[in-house]
Design a protein around this motif. Sequence first.
Motif, PDB file in Angstrom:
ATOM      1  N   VAL A   1       2.733  -4.553   2.619  1.00 27.01           N
ATOM      2  CA  VAL A   1       3.566  -4.008   3.695  1.00 27.01           C
ATOM      3  C   VAL A   1       4.604  -3.059   3.115  1.00 27.01           C
ATOM      4  CG1 VAL A   1       5.214  -4.586   5.519  1.00 27.01           C
ATOM      5  CG2 VAL A   1       3.180  -6.003   5.190  1.00 27.01           C
ATOM      6  N   HIS A   2       5.211  -3.441   2.002  1.00 24.42           N
ATOM      7  CA  HIS A   2       6.162  -2.550   1.328  1.00 24.42           C
ATOM      8  C   HIS A   2       5.490  -1.225   0.971  1.00 24.42           C
ATOM      9  CE1 HIS A   2      10.031  -4.609   0.298  1.00 24.42           C
ATOM     10  NE2 HIS A   2       9.343  -5.710   0.548  1.00 24.42           N
ATOM     11  N   VAL A   3       4.280  -1.292   0.413  1.00 21.69           N
ATOM     12  CA  VAL A   3       3.566  -0.068   0.025  1.00 21.69           C
ATOM     13  C   VAL A   3       3.315   0.804   1.258  1.00 21.69           C
ATOM     14  CG1 VAL A   3       1.408   0.867  -0.884  1.00 21.69           C
ATOM     15  CG2 VAL A   3       2.484  -1.089  -2.014  1.00 21.69           C
ATOM     16  N   ALA A   4       2.815   0.195   2.332  1.00 22.48           N
ATOM     17  CA  ALA A   4       2.519   0.964   3.545  1.00 22.48           C
ATOM     18  C   ALA A   4       3.776   1.591   4.128  1.00 22.48           C
ATOM     19  CB  ALA A   4       1.840   0.063   4.577  1.00 22.48           C
ATOM     20  N   ALA A   5       4.889   0.868   4.053  1.00 22.30           N
ATOM     21  CA  ALA A   5       6.150   1.383   4.599  1.00 22.30           C
ATOM     22  C   ALA A   5       6.670   2.576   3.803  1.00 22.30           C
ATOM     23  CB  ALA A   5       7.200   0.276   4.635  1.00 22.30           C
ATOM     24  N   ARG A   6       6.187   2.731   2.564  1.00 18.07           N
ATOM     25  CA  ARG A   6       6.589   3.872   1.738  1.00 18.07           C
ATOM     26  C   ARG A   6       5.880   5.159   2.153  1.00 18.07           C
ATOM     27  NH1 ARG A   6       8.610   3.035  -3.385  1.00 18.07           N
ATOM     28  NH2 ARG A   6       7.350   4.759  -4.191  1.00 18.07           N
ATOM     29  N   HIS A   7       4.822   5.063   2.962  1.00 20.11           N
ATOM     30  CA  HIS A   7       3.996   6.215   3.346  1.00 20.11           C
ATOM     31  C   HIS A   7       3.496   6.947   2.094  1.00 20.11           C
ATOM     32  CE1 HIS A   7       6.527   6.348   7.310  1.00 20.11           C
ATOM     33  NE2 HIS A   7       5.771   5.256   7.220  1.00 20.11           N
ATOM     34  N   PRO A   8       2.613   6.293   1.327  1.00 19.44           N
ATOM     35  CA  PRO A   8       2.187   6.849   0.038  1.00 19.44           C
ATOM     36  C   PRO A   8       1.505   8.199   0.185  1.00 19.44           C
ATOM     37  CG  PRO A   8       0.777   5.020   0.711  1.00 19.44           C
ATOM     38  CD  PRO A   8       1.922   5.022   1.655  1.00 19.44           C
ATOM     39  N   HIS A   9       1.485   8.929  -0.918  1.00 19.08           N
ATOM     40  CA  HIS A   9       0.898  10.273  -0.902  1.00 19.08           C
ATOM     41  C   HIS A   9      -0.621  10.227  -0.854  1.00 19.08           C
ATOM     42  CE1 HIS A   9       0.780   9.192  -5.195  1.00 19.08           C
ATOM     43  NE2 HIS A   9      -0.220  10.043  -5.309  1.00 19.08           N
ATOM     44  N   TRP A  10      -1.220   9.137  -1.344  1.00 21.84           N
ATOM     45  CA  TRP A  10      -2.668   8.990  -1.247  1.00 21.84           C
ATOM     46  C   TRP A  10      -3.027   8.505   0.162  1.00 21.84           C
ATOM     47  CZ3 TRP A  10      -2.948   3.750  -0.477  1.00 21.84           C
ATOM     48  CH2 TRP A  10      -1.933   2.972  -1.062  1.00 21.84           C
TER      49      TRP A  10
ATOM     50  N   GLU B   1      14.070 -11.577   6.108  1.00 23.37           N
ATOM     51  CA  GLU B   1      15.134 -10.730   6.638  1.00 23.37           C
ATOM     52  C   GLU B   1      14.701  -9.275   6.769  1.00 23.37           C
ATOM     53  OE1 GLU B   1      18.278 -11.302   3.877  1.00 23.37           O
ATOM     54  OE2 GLU B   1      18.673 -13.393   4.472  1.00 23.37           O
ATOM     55  N   GLN B   2      13.734  -8.840   5.966  1.00 18.94           N
ATOM     56  CA  GLN B   2      13.351  -7.428   5.913  1.00 18.94           C
ATOM     57  C   GLN B   2      12.056  -7.102   6.641  1.00 18.94           C
ATOM     58  OE1 GLN B   2      12.990  -6.771   1.715  1.00 18.94           O
ATOM     59  NE2 GLN B   2      15.192  -6.902   1.317  1.00 18.94           N
ATOM     60  N   VAL B   3      11.237  -8.124   6.935  1.00 23.36           N
ATOM     61  CA  VAL B   3       9.874  -7.853   7.377  1.00 23.36           C
ATOM     62  C   VAL B   3       9.823  -7.014   8.649  1.00 23.36           C
ATOM     63  CG1 VAL B   3       9.720 -10.108   8.521  1.00 23.36           C
ATOM     64  CG2 VAL B   3       7.629  -8.863   7.963  1.00 23.36           C
ATOM     65  N   ALA B   4      10.687  -7.272   9.611  1.00 23.49           N
ATOM     66  CA  ALA B   4      10.630  -6.514  10.863  1.00 23.49           C
ATOM     67  C   ALA B   4      10.889  -5.029  10.620  1.00 23.49           C
ATOM     68  CB  ALA B   4      11.626  -7.082  11.865  1.00 23.49           C
TER      69      ALA B   4
ATOM     70  N   ALA C   1       7.961  -2.081  10.955  1.00 23.84           N
ATOM     71  CA  ALA C   1       8.159  -1.007  11.935  1.00 23.84           C
ATOM     72  C   ALA C   1       7.902   0.372  11.329  1.00 23.84           C
ATOM     73  CB  ALA C   1       9.575  -1.077  12.498  1.00 23.84           C
ATOM     74  N   ALA C   2       7.931   0.459   9.990  1.00 28.58           N
ATOM     75  CA  ALA C   2       7.682   1.742   9.318  1.00 28.58           C
ATOM     76  C   ALA C   2       6.208   1.951   8.990  1.00 28.58           C
ATOM     77  CB  ALA C   2       8.511   1.827   8.035  1.00 28.58           C
TER      78      ALA C   2
ATOM     79  N   PHE D   1       4.768  -4.747  13.934  1.00 27.89           N
ATOM     80  CA  PHE D   1       4.081  -3.500  13.578  1.00 27.89           C
ATOM     81  C   PHE D   1       3.949  -2.608  14.813  1.00 27.89           C
ATOM     82  CE2 PHE D   1       2.797  -6.654  10.456  1.00 27.89           C
ATOM     83  CZ  PHE D   1       2.929  -5.970   9.258  1.00 27.89           C
ATOM     84  N   ASN D   2       5.077  -2.218  15.369  1.00 28.96           N
ATOM     85  CA  ASN D   2       5.068  -1.528  16.653  1.00 28.96           C
ATOM     86  C   ASN D   2       4.739  -0.038  16.540  1.00 28.96           C
ATOM     87  OD1 ASN D   2       7.565  -0.527  15.667  1.00 28.96           O
ATOM     88  ND2 ASN D   2       8.677  -2.187  16.689  1.00 28.96           N
ATOM     89  N   ALA D   3       4.606   0.492  15.324  1.00 29.87           N
ATOM     90  CA  ALA D   3       4.213   1.894  15.156  1.00 29.87           C
ATOM     91  C   ALA D   3       2.766   2.022  14.688  1.00 29.87           C
ATOM     92  CB  ALA D   3       5.135   2.589  14.158  1.00 29.87           C
ATOM     93  N   ALA D   4       2.094   0.897  14.466  1.00 25.90           N
ATOM     94  CA  ALA D   4       0.699   0.936  14.019  1.00 25.90           C
ATOM     95  C   ALA D   4      -0.212   1.351  15.165  1.00 25.90           C
ATOM     96  CB  ALA D   4       0.275  -0.437  13.507  1.00 25.90           C
TER      97      ALA D   4
END
Length: 291
Positions: A119-128, A206-209, A213-214, A244-247
Amino acid sequence: MTTDVDLPVSGRKVAGSRAGGSAAGAPLVVALHGGGYNRRYFDVPGHSLLDLGAATGFPVFSVDRPGYGGSAPLPGGATSFGDHAEALDDAIGALWAEHGEGRPGVVLLGHSIGSAIAVHVAARHPHWPLLGISIHGVGDRSPAHIVDAWRTLPAGGPVELPAEQRRALLYGPEGTVDAGTVESAKVSVEAVPLEEMLEIVGGWPEQVAQLAAAVIVPVQYTLAEYDGLWVVEESRVAAFAGYFNAAPWVDARLQAGAGHNLDHHRLSRALHLRQLAFASECAARMPAARG
């Protein structure tokens, strides 16, 4: 056949296992293990995601997270999920550069702490080109006795859970898993950094929501009926999926008849087939989603 691979990323070794698949249009599948296990978690005999990927034409990579297996630890002893996500973002980018030609993109799979890091990786919006994430063995609320147990562990080095505790917390009752499989899976067991155990019951809830969302790619989410590390209720599954309201879409389910280490249970093949089907759907729907 599974092949070991090494990825030099910024001068730091990242180790992985690969099972080749050559089906046209199949995405690259990358799997991240949880705490207390290495990349072999996904390659237990009779329950191997890598073997199934090879048999169905999917190129599957299982990667040792920093400090596990053959992967070097991060500089300065960094162990946070965000630190791991940054390092794995680079590693998966290297995988994509070397093995992604002709592929539509990457689908990231995670188990337990590996799911949180996915989830952290996906929230970063990776370049690949990330097409989707499939996560299981993670939630947003642990039972009070788990939180208390983790927070009262003595400070110091990594934690090795006793075999009896590992069996009770990570596997479902008899009838859901074979004793021989639990024994075979021991080859993938490692000590888990205490910092990871504290973050999964502390910072992560504490951070998951905000992190979820990103996430702007499809999500597949599974929580097992007998997961001993999370509060297991239909309402919790729905609440977690709702973050995951933006997925573009979220496929969430409570899986009956299995425990936390779902990949080793008798239902593991059903899980892995659903994950590969999800990966295939992400690839097939990608042009429409981006159009």
